[in-house]
Design an enzyme around this catalytic site. Structure first.
Site, PDB file in Angstrom:
ATOM      1  N   ASP A 149     -12.188  74.049  39.354  1.00 17.99           N
ATOM      2  CA  ASP A 149     -12.815  72.987  39.502  1.00 17.99           C
ATOM      3  C   ASP A 149     -13.931  72.996  40.669  1.00 17.99           C
ATOM      4  OD1 ASP A 149     -14.194  70.755  38.670  1.00 17.99           O
ATOM      5  OD2 ASP A 149     -12.833  69.007  39.492  1.00 17.99           O
TER       6      ASP A 149
ATOM      7  N   ASN B 237     -15.990  69.988  27.234  1.00 14.99           N
ATOM      8  CA  ASN B 237     -17.176  70.423  28.094  1.00 14.99           C
ATOM      9  C   ASN B 237     -18.188  70.730  27.084  1.00 14.99           C
ATOM     10  OD1 ASN B 237     -15.256  72.713  30.459  1.00 14.99           O
ATOM     11  ND2 ASN B 237     -16.005  70.692  30.638  1.00 14.99           N
TER      12      ASN B 237
END
Length: 243
Positions: A19, A67
């Site tokens: 991340d 996503n």
């Protein structure tokens, strides 16, 4: 370079939520895709460092099933980046003896991309070194559902053992250590079943900045944990003395 921990303290399987790519780019006034490109470089460094330290399995969260809701230009850029990375990185993985698996729902991907993933796996299938699982279009809830559906289709009983055997990562042991970069402290639908007893390690480092020193810090933290799996410290001590 020496290992950060002794062999019995080293996790066999490390899972990573990579991340912080977008924030890394934003802080430099760059487009988000620039952060993802740097993230590929960080992954290359991490793969090498894990292999050098004797880690047996590395599983990374590259693209979640959630996503797809990101801006279309970012999703398209990620798909293009994956295609280029396959061309460039798979020969290096082959030379390093690393075995590559892609884990996730492939039907949403283009036919060309599905073929490229299958070819990359085929090219490294005979390698005997570290296993690299790349979770792409993956979600932990999807994984549990698809495992249950496979068992139901076969008419097999659904137990912990049979469900574990039908999961997308049944070919490797469960992660010992889950690392998340970027400062967030959640697992975001990643390996929900497999990480039931994983040690969790969160770092503020953004993924493009994650390097061998950051990995060693995570390994040192892991080496200091006591993994009881429901037992007491006294039971562990007795078992160790008996062994």
């Amino acid at each position: 370079m020496a290992n950060a921990s002794t062999s019995h303290e080293l996790p066999r399987h490390i899972a990573i939520v990579m991340d912080g790519n977008g924030r890394w780019a934003r802080r430099r006034l760059l487009p988000r895709i620039a952060g993802h490109r740097q993230g590929v470089d960080a992954l290359r460094r991490c793969i090498r460092a894990c292999a050098e330290r004797g880690v047996q399995v590395l599983t990374v969260f590259a693209f979640s099933s959630e996503n797809w809701s990101r801006p279309q230009d970012e999703v398209s850029g990620l798909m293009e980046l994956l295609g280029k990375a396959l061309t460039r990185e798979v020969p290096q993985l082959q030379r390093a003896g690393i075995r590559l698996h892609f884990v996730g729902e492939r039907q949403a991907l283009s036919e060309g991309m599905r073929h490229a993933l299958a070819q990359a796996e085929a090219d490294t299938t005979g390698n005997a070194g570290m296993v690299l699982n790349v979770c792409f279009n993956y979600g932990g809830r999807w994984d549990i559902v698809q495992a249950a559906a496979r068992l139901a289709e076969r008419g097999a009983p659904i137990t912990e053992a049979t469900l574990a055997g039908a999961m997308a990562l049944a070919h490797v042991p469960d992660p010992d250590l889950l690392i998340r970069t970027g400062g967030e402290q959640r697992i975001s639908n990643f390996l929900l079943w497999q990480c039931a007893y994983s040690e969790l390690y969160f770092t503020d480092a953004l993924w493009p900045d994650f390097d061998a020193a950051a990995l060693d810090a995570a390994l040192a933290a892991y080496a200091g944990r006591e993994r009881r799996f429901g037992r007491t410290s006294e039971q562990l001590a007795q078992a160790g003395a008996a062994g």
